[in-house]
Write a protein that holds these residues in place. Sequence first.
Motif, PDB file in Angstrom:
ATOM      1  N   VAL A   1       0.839  -1.198   0.000  1.00  0.00           N
ATOM      2  CA  VAL A   1       0.000   0.000   0.000  1.00  0.00           C
ATOM      3  C   VAL A   1       0.873   1.247   0.000  1.00  0.00           C
ATOM      4  O   VAL A   1       1.805   1.367   0.801  1.00  0.00           O
ATOM      5  CB  VAL A   1      -0.930   0.031   1.228  1.00  0.00           C
ATOM      6  N   LEU A   2       0.549   2.191  -0.887  1.00  0.00           N
ATOM      7  CA  LEU A   2       1.141   3.523  -0.859  1.00  0.00           C
ATOM      8  C   LEU A   2       0.297   4.367   0.077  1.00  0.00           C
ATOM      9  O   LEU A   2      -0.894   4.565  -0.150  1.00  0.00           O
ATOM     10  CB  LEU A   2       1.187   4.119  -2.261  1.00  0.00           C
ATOM     11  N   LEU A   3       0.914   4.863   1.156  1.00  0.00           N
ATOM     12  CA  LEU A   3       0.166   5.507   2.240  1.00  0.00           C
ATOM     13  C   LEU A   3       0.985   6.660   2.794  1.00  0.00           C
ATOM     14  O   LEU A   3       2.154   6.491   3.146  1.00  0.00           O
ATOM     15  CB  LEU A   3      -0.109   4.476   3.346  1.00  0.00           C
ATOM     16  N   ASN A   4       0.354   7.849   2.891  1.00  0.00           N
ATOM     17  CA  ASN A   4       1.098   9.000   3.415  1.00  0.00           C
ATOM     18  C   ASN A   4       0.493   9.567   4.694  1.00  0.00           C
ATOM     19  O   ASN A   4       0.776  10.711   5.068  1.00  0.00           O
ATOM     20  CB  ASN A   4       1.204  10.085   2.347  1.00  0.00           C
ATOM     21  N   ASN A   5      -0.354   8.771   5.396  1.00  0.00           N
ATOM     22  CA  ASN A   5      -0.941   9.212   6.667  1.00  0.00           C
ATOM     23  C   ASN A   5      -1.614  10.574   6.555  1.00  0.00           C
ATOM     24  O   ASN A   5      -1.412  11.456   7.399  1.00  0.00           O
ATOM     25  CB  ASN A   5       0.129   9.234   7.763  1.00  0.00           C
ATOM     26  N   LEU A   6      -2.390  10.750   5.483  1.00  0.00           N
ATOM     27  CA  LEU A   6      -3.129  11.999   5.256  1.00  0.00           C
ATOM     28  C   LEU A   6      -2.202  13.206   5.220  1.00  0.00           C
ATOM     29  O   LEU A   6      -2.567  14.311   5.609  1.00  0.00           O
ATOM     30  CB  LEU A   6      -4.213  12.184   6.323  1.00  0.00           C
TER      31      LEU A   6
END
Length: 357
Positions: free
Chosen positions: A207-212
């Motif tokens: 998953v590509l995820l930037n924590n909002l």
Amino acid sequence: MAEAKFRTPPFLRDRKKAHTPARNPHCATAFTDIDLDAPGRQSGFLYIPQSPHDDAWGTVPIPMAVLANGAGPTIILEGGNHGDEYEGQIVLGELIRDLPLNRVRGRLIFMPSMNAPAAQAGLRTSPQDGRNLNRTFPGDHAGTITEQIAAYVSDELFSRGDAFLSLHSGGSSLDIIPSALVQPSDDPAQTQRNIDAVMAFGAPFNVLLNNLGDTRTSVATAVAAGLTCVSTEMAGRGTVTDTALALCRAGALRVLAHWGVLDEAYAEEPATPAAPLYRVTGSKSYVIATDRGVFEAYHRHGEQVEAGQPAGRIHQTHDPRRAPIELTYGVSGAVFAKRHPGIVAPGNVCCVIATPT
């Protein structure tokens, strides 16, 4: 013994190795009984002076270790950023004790229980100051204990590093598909290096995820410092899951071999081909509780769902006269994470949806 086979990716070969001193050296009081720049196997502690009521000249010990053997990249390895996430803490402890030094080319710097006060208490946040370490970076040398840990890692470790492996789990409040996470960068080439490393980890879900967009995490800070990064989420529910632990063990070895610091023969190939990359696209990917009650999820991990489809309902068990409140998905994709405790309050995340890239 067969000759060790190493690979040195170009980004590690070209990276500048100069150590940058702490931003506020006059405020830095942390010290360690380990020589970070010496060869060999060392285990000890980072000590941060604290002066509570019952220990006027006390310190908080944070476990550390270094395995250094010859020329090669420097990899920072983190576990226990949150104290209720256990797989990473276990795996890094095993590597500190059992990884043969002659299999290493370069340097591994371990922080196996980075937030030691929280790890000892089994809590997400520190019992000493109530802070979440992974929302405290890059820290403050003159701040609270959690801020000082973050500042030491940011200034003393990331400045030495080429790459960063951050081992997380879902903790006590989430149950997440065992997965590896890509932290995006403003530099497309760095983002691609992160993707390549995540694929090398060999998780069944990526998953590509930037924590909002939150930049206060250890991985976001490491990426900003130029390091190539892999983060993970190894199940959760505040316990140790055998399959997630096995994945964590094997994936850590694979990504260390990918980064060229570990003999490739020491790492096993993943059992299945690399999983596709998903993306948590933004706030609409999160199903958020609107009321207090008990949440009933309608779907299992990995199930494909559609935007507008009912996600579950909140039962008003304290007042059976009230009908349940139904929540819906904001995007289409796969169920990536679900809240573990049944009781929810307004603002709690009940589900997270990951969308195929």
